[in-house]
Every structure is written in structure tokens, then in C-alpha cells.
Design a protein around this motif. Structure first.
Motif, PDB file in Angstrom:
ATOM      1  N   LYS A   1       2.434   1.836  -3.415  1.00 37.29           N
ATOM      2  CA  LYS A   1       1.488   2.437  -4.350  1.00 37.29           C
ATOM      3  C   LYS A   1       1.278   3.914  -4.048  1.00 37.29           C
ATOM      4  O   LYS A   1       1.121   4.727  -4.963  1.00 37.29           O
ATOM      5  N   SER A   2       1.288   4.281  -2.783  1.00 40.41           N
ATOM      6  CA  SER A   2       1.115   5.682  -2.414  1.00 40.41           C
ATOM      7  C   SER A   2       2.301   6.525  -2.864  1.00 40.41           C
ATOM      8  O   SER A   2       2.134   7.641  -3.367  1.00 40.41           O
TER       9      SER A   2
ATOM     10  N   ARG B   1       0.830  -1.204   0.000  1.00 42.26           N
ATOM     11  CA  ARG B   1       0.000   0.000   0.000  1.00 42.26           C
ATOM     12  C   ARG B   1       0.867   1.258   0.000  1.00 42.26           C
ATOM     13  O   ARG B   1       0.588   2.212  -0.739  1.00 42.26           O
ATOM     14  N   ILE B   2       1.930   1.249   0.789  1.00 39.63           N
ATOM     15  CA  ILE B   2       2.829   2.406   0.823  1.00 39.63           C
ATOM     16  C   ILE B   2       3.552   2.565  -0.508  1.00 39.63           C
ATOM     17  O   ILE B   2       3.727   3.683  -1.019  1.00 39.63           O
TER      18      ILE B   2
ATOM     19  N   ASP C   1      -0.865   8.762  -5.427  1.00 40.97           N
ATOM     20  CA  ASP C   1      -1.444  10.008  -4.912  1.00 40.97           C
ATOM     21  C   ASP C   1      -0.748  10.581  -3.684  1.00 40.97           C
ATOM     22  O   ASP C   1      -1.072  11.688  -3.252  1.00 40.97           O
ATOM     23  N   GLN C   2       0.175   9.832  -3.083  1.00 39.34           N
ATOM     24  CA  GLN C   2       0.949  10.295  -1.924  1.00 39.34           C
ATOM     25  C   GLN C   2       0.091  10.511  -0.663  1.00 39.34           C
ATOM     26  O   GLN C   2       0.574  11.060   0.323  1.00 39.34           O
ATOM     27  N   LYS C   3      -1.164  10.054  -0.690  1.00 43.11           N
ATOM     28  CA  LYS C   3      -2.050  10.326   0.440  1.00 43.11           C
ATOM     29  C   LYS C   3      -1.546   9.661   1.722  1.00 43.11           C
ATOM     30  O   LYS C   3      -1.436  10.312   2.779  1.00 43.11           O
ATOM     31  N   ASP C   4      -1.270   8.373   1.672  1.00 38.46           N
ATOM     32  CA  ASP C   4      -0.775   7.682   2.860  1.00 38.46           C
ATOM     33  C   ASP C   4       0.598   8.208   3.276  1.00 38.46           C
ATOM     34  O   ASP C   4       0.894   8.316   4.471  1.00 38.46           O
TER      35      ASP C   4
END
Length: 299
Positions: A274-275, A271-272, A279-282
Motif C-alpha cells: 500500500k505504501s 502495508r508495504i 504515500d510512500q511514507k513507509d
């Protein structure tokens, strides 16, 4: 007459590989690598480390030691490539020649890799690197094990060229034990970072206020844990893509349903990954939590 300086290959020229190579070249060793399809940043690291870019064939033909320092997902395929090239050249290979797997893979994976070289003239050492890349007066430790005690001693002797090698000897020690040690250590150190990451993201998903309250309570009741979180989460972010497979390897090492803990942490690192690429959200959530934690430190 003094013995000839060892000729080594280090693949790949990532942060760890290039730093290890730089240490070796600073002691006068020749270090080869292969930069096919590698980025300009990697080429610059290799150049700064004094590594010599050659074809895979020349790398195999010229090296006494081949150190595999690649992402865990590439460990087996790289070993297969070396074995295939070596088989093609046969008696033209240096003798002795040793392949050293230095990757974060579980004992069964490293035994499979060792099996590729069984019955050939290439010796095998299982090594697990614990620590960050060499710098200044610091060296990570290469914990090493092998079936052949003489080969293990020869690898340990590379300590005179800047490596810090700690051989695993004693009852039952052999290929797989250095990797088991690496898995155990990384399961604690990187697994803990995964737990920090999981709970910060879960708290924030409930509400930003929940995450802020978590940060304040950790500062009050668990300041040691909070300081570790602040220290270890930010440098994890660009490495998360490497840690996905490493957690999966640890899950296989642990085995059974207990290994599911690490399969879950692998999903967190995925998940990190992919972030970071998306989108850098996490990434922003974690970074913000760390920055607030720094500001709220209780001295």
C-alpha cells in the motif's frame, strides 16, 4: 535422427518467467506465452526473451511442457484455465504433455492443482524455484517432485536446455515436497526480511531517534545482520505485493497458531504494498534507514 527440441509454454512473462524463457530460447527451444491484457513492459520482456505470443488455446495445443510461473494468488486459477482449455481440445493435445507448477504455494494448494489434471492425459510436476531470475552464468534451481518417476526424469532432462533442475527422490517423495521445500526456504529468507521491515518501522514509529539508535547498534553488535538488511530490504519493496500471498501460503504450510507468525508478516508486506502504491511514507522510512546504514558501515 536427433530428438525434436521441446516446445514449452511459460506463463507469465514477468521477471522470472521471461528470464527462464530467455535461457530456454538461447538453447534453441520454442517458448510460447500469452500476453492478453499484459502491460507494454511485459510485452517488451517477452519479445526480448524470444517468446511467441499466442492464444491460450494455441498455447495448450502447441506445448509439450506448460510452466506456470505466476503470482501465488493466481496459481490455482491459471491451472483451472489450462485444464478447461485442454478438456475442450481432448485428443488434439500433444502427447505427452506436462503441466509444471513452479509457484510459491503450499503443498496442499499444489496437490489441489495436481488434482485438476488427475484422470486426464496431462502429467504433473511440482516445482519450486529457489533463487533470482537467470542471468549471465547464474541459474536458479528448480527443485522438482512428481508421482511418476519417468515424468520427473524427463523434466530433469530439460537441464540440457539451460534450466537447473534438482529432482527430489527417495522415500515418500512426491507431489507437494518441492513446494514444501520452497515454503521452508522462503519462510526463512523472506520471513527474515519481513522481521527486519517490521522492527525498523516499529522503531521509527517510536521516534526517528530510536530508528537511528537501532541502526547504530546493529552496525556495532550485529554487522552481519545489518549488512543483510541493507542487501535485502530495498529489492523487497517492489515485490511486496507478491509476497503477501506467499506468506499466507507459508502460514498454511506451518499450520496451527505457529503459522500466525507468517500471517503477521503477510500484513507487513501488505502495508508495504500500500505504501508503494500510495504515500510512500513507509518506503521512505525503510530507504532512509538503509542509506544511513550504508554511510555508517564499519569496515
Amino acid at each position: 535422427m536427433s530428438p525434436a527440441m521441446p516446445r514449452l509454454a511459460v506463463v507469465a512473462a514477468g521477471a522470472m518467467g521471461s528470464a527462464v524463457a530467455k535461457r530456454l530460447t538461447s538453447f534453441g527451444c520454442t517458448v510460447y506465452t500469452n500476453l492478453d491484457d499484459r502491460s507494454e513492459a511485459t510485452r517488451k520482456r517477452a519479445q526480448d526473451a524470444g517468446m511467441i505470443d499466442v492464444s491460450i488455446d494455441d498455447l495448450v495445443l502447441k506445448s509439450d511442457w506448460i510452466l506456470s510461473i505466476v503470482p501465488p494468488r493466481d496459481a490455482l486459477s491459471f491451472a483451472e484455465k489450462i485444464q478447461s482449455v485442454a478438456a475442450k481440445h481432448g485428443s488434439a493435445l500433444p502427447s505427452p504433455q506436462t503441466f509444471v507448477d513452479c509457484n510459491a504455494v503450499n503443498p496442499e494448494t499444489v496437490k489441489r492443482i495436481a488434482g485438476l489434471f488427475a484422470g486426464t492425459n496431462i502429467e504433473f510436476v511440482d516445482a519450486g524455484i529457489i533463487g533470482v531470475p537467470p542471468r549471465d552464468d547464474y541459474n536458479p534451481t528448480f527443485y522438482a517432485s512428481a508421482e511418476d518417476g519417468k515424468i520427473l526424469d524427463e523434466f530433469t532432462a530439460l537441464s540440457k536446455y539451460g534450466l537447473k533442475v534438482s529432482p527430489l527422490k527417495g522415500e515418500g517423495a512426491g507431489v507437494g515436497d518441492a513446494s514444501a521445500l520452497k515454503m521452508s526456504y522462503a519462510g526463512i529468507s523472506k520471513g527474515t526480511v519481513g522481521l527486519y521491515t517490521t522492527m525498523v518501522l516499529a522503531a521509527h514509529a517510536s521516534s526517528p531517534a530510536t530508528a537511528d539508535a537501532l541502526m547504530r547498534e546493529l552496525q556495532i553488535s550485529q554487522p552481519v545482520l545489518m549488512n543483510q538488511l541493507i542487501k535485502t530490504v530495498p529489492p523487497m519493496l517492489p515485490k511486496a505485493y507478491r509476497w503477501v500471498r506467499e506468506m499466507e501460503e507459508i502460514a498454511e504450510f506451518v499450520g496451527g497458531s505457529e503459522g500466525d507468525v507468517y500471517r503477521g508478516i503477510a500484513k507487513v508486506y501488505e502495508r508495504i504494498e500500500k505504501s508503494v502504491a500510495g504515500d510512500q511514507k513507509d518506503v521512505g522510512t525503510l530507504t532512509n534507514f538503509v542509506e544511513k546504514g550504508k554511510e555508517a558501515r564499519i569496515d
